[in-house]
Design an enzyme around this catalytic site. Structure first.
Site, PDB file in Angstrom:
ATOM      1  N   HIS A  67      -0.551  -4.147  -7.733  1.00 31.00           N
ATOM      2  CA  HIS A  67      -0.503  -3.298  -6.387  1.00 31.00           C
ATOM      3  C   HIS A  67       0.578  -3.865  -5.326  1.00 31.00           C
ATOM      4  O   HIS A  67       0.783  -5.137  -5.286  1.00 31.00           O
ATOM      5  CB  HIS A  67      -1.933  -3.745  -5.722  1.00 31.00           C
ATOM      6  CG  HIS A  67      -2.621  -2.683  -6.406  1.00 31.00           C
ATOM      7  ND1 HIS A  67      -3.073  -2.604  -8.033  1.00 31.00           N
ATOM      8  CD2 HIS A  67      -3.261  -1.667  -6.193  1.00 31.00           C
ATOM      9  CE1 HIS A  67      -4.003  -1.963  -8.098  1.00 31.00           C
ATOM     10  NE2 HIS A  67      -3.928  -0.901  -7.321  1.00 31.00           N
ATOM     11  N   GLN A  88      -0.906   4.351   2.561  1.00 26.15           N
ATOM     12  CA  GLN A  88      -0.475   3.247   3.547  1.00 26.15           C
ATOM     13  C   GLN A  88      -0.359   3.825   4.873  1.00 26.15           C
ATOM     14  O   GLN A  88      -0.391   3.575   6.030  1.00 26.15           O
ATOM     15  CB  GLN A  88       0.560   2.170   3.110  1.00 26.15           C
ATOM     16  CG  GLN A  88       0.195   1.577   1.966  1.00 26.15           C
ATOM     17  CD  GLN A  88       0.804   0.144   1.819  1.00 26.15           C
ATOM     18  OE1 GLN A  88       1.151  -0.520   2.791  1.00 26.15           O
ATOM     19  NE2 GLN A  88       0.970  -0.334   0.535  1.00 26.15           N
ATOM     20  N   VAL A 120      -6.313  -6.264  -2.141  1.00 26.50           N
ATOM     21  CA  VAL A 120      -6.310  -4.831  -2.328  1.00 26.50           C
ATOM     22  C   VAL A 120      -7.402  -4.146  -1.763  1.00 26.50           C
ATOM     23  O   VAL A 120      -8.360  -4.765  -1.578  1.00 26.50           O
ATOM     24  CB  VAL A 120      -6.235  -4.565  -3.887  1.00 26.50           C
ATOM     25  CG1 VAL A 120      -6.387  -2.961  -4.141  1.00 26.50           C
ATOM     26  CG2 VAL A 120      -4.966  -5.093  -4.666  1.00 26.50           C
TER      27      VAL A 120
HETATM   28  N1  LIG Z   1      -2.495  -3.593  -1.588  1.00 26.68           N
HETATM   29  C1  LIG Z   1      -3.228  -2.680  -1.491  1.00 26.68           C
HETATM   30  O1  LIG Z   1      -4.398  -2.431  -1.332  1.00 26.68           O
HETATM   31  N2  LIG Z   1      -2.151  -1.667  -1.786  1.00 26.68           N
HETATM   32  C2  LIG Z   1      -2.720  -0.249  -1.497  1.00 26.68           C
HETATM   33  N3  LIG Z   1      -4.091   0.203  -1.171  1.00 26.68           N
HETATM   34  C3  LIG Z   1      -3.917   1.614  -1.096  1.00 26.68           C
HETATM   35  O2  LIG Z   1      -4.914   2.402  -0.859  1.00 26.68           O
HETATM   36  N4  LIG Z   1      -2.636   1.790  -1.409  1.00 26.68           N
HETATM   37  C4  LIG Z   1      -1.742   0.916  -1.751  1.00 26.68           C
HETATM   38  O3  LIG Z   1      -0.721   0.899  -2.120  1.00 26.68           O
END
Ligand SMILES: NC(=O)NC1=NC(=O)NC1=O
Length: 173
Positions: A67, A88, A120
């Site tokens: 991610h 994002q 994430v």
């Molecule tokens: N590190 C992340 O949480 N990345 C992300 N969360 C999302 O909802 N889209 C992403 O790219």
């Protein structure tokens, strides 16, 4: 798209369509394809999630490592996947000021140093003010608990992406 259409897809089409349901992990779609026919969205989603749950810890951590950071280098450089960019940007992370971006970069670095994988969070279920707050809170969690929490976020992201692809309203997660 209805489930009959999904069930009629050959391998290449299935991975083209579902290969990024779990960010940068087309292997999961490649594996799930052999479970067709699927009875509905929930059944398709369950196969994605069961695959993740059956992985050894190293595999589950590997999914997290695929991610991109929230508001990180890839967002700045425009190298995010289309899905990640939408998610994002939709959470306002593309319009942070320099101080907000620096704070998030510092928190992301602390988080990654502590857990060995990136923070994430399902950006579509969050917003720019909540991200640093949630990151700071989770930074203090025990590693085993945080791995579970992070994977739950991967599943929220996957659920929303699948709902988009099949044109069904997402569950209130
Ligand atoms: N590190 C992340 O949480 N990345 C992300 N969360 C999302 O909802 N889209 C992403 O790219």
């Amino acid at each position: 798209m209805d489930i009959e259409k999904v069930n009629s897809m050959d391998f290449g089409e299935f991975v083209d369509v579902f290969g990024n349901v779990i960010e940068r992990c087309p292997l999961i779609a490649a594996a799930v394809w052999s479970q067709r026919p699927f009875s509905n969205l929930e059944d398709l989603e369950k196969h994605f999630f069961d695959f993740i749950d059956a992985l050894p810890q190293s595999g589950r951590e590997g999914i997290l490592r695929c991610h991109p950071d929230l508001a990180g280098r890839e967002l700045q450089q425009g190298t995010l996947s289309a899905e990640s960019r939408r998610e994002q940007s939709g959470a306002g992370l593309a319009s942070l000021d320099a101080d907000e971006r620096l704070r998030l970069a510092e928190l992301n670095a602390q988080y990654r140093a502590r857990f060995g994988f990136p923070f994430v969070l399902a950006a579509r279920r969050s917003h720019r003010a909540a991200v640093p707050r949630e990151l700071a809170r989770r930074l203090r969690c025990p590693p085993a608990q945080e791995l579970r929490t992070a994977l739950a976020e991967v599943k929220k992201i996957g659920h929303l992406r699948l709902a988009d692809l099949l044109g069904t309203p997402p569950a209130r997660l």
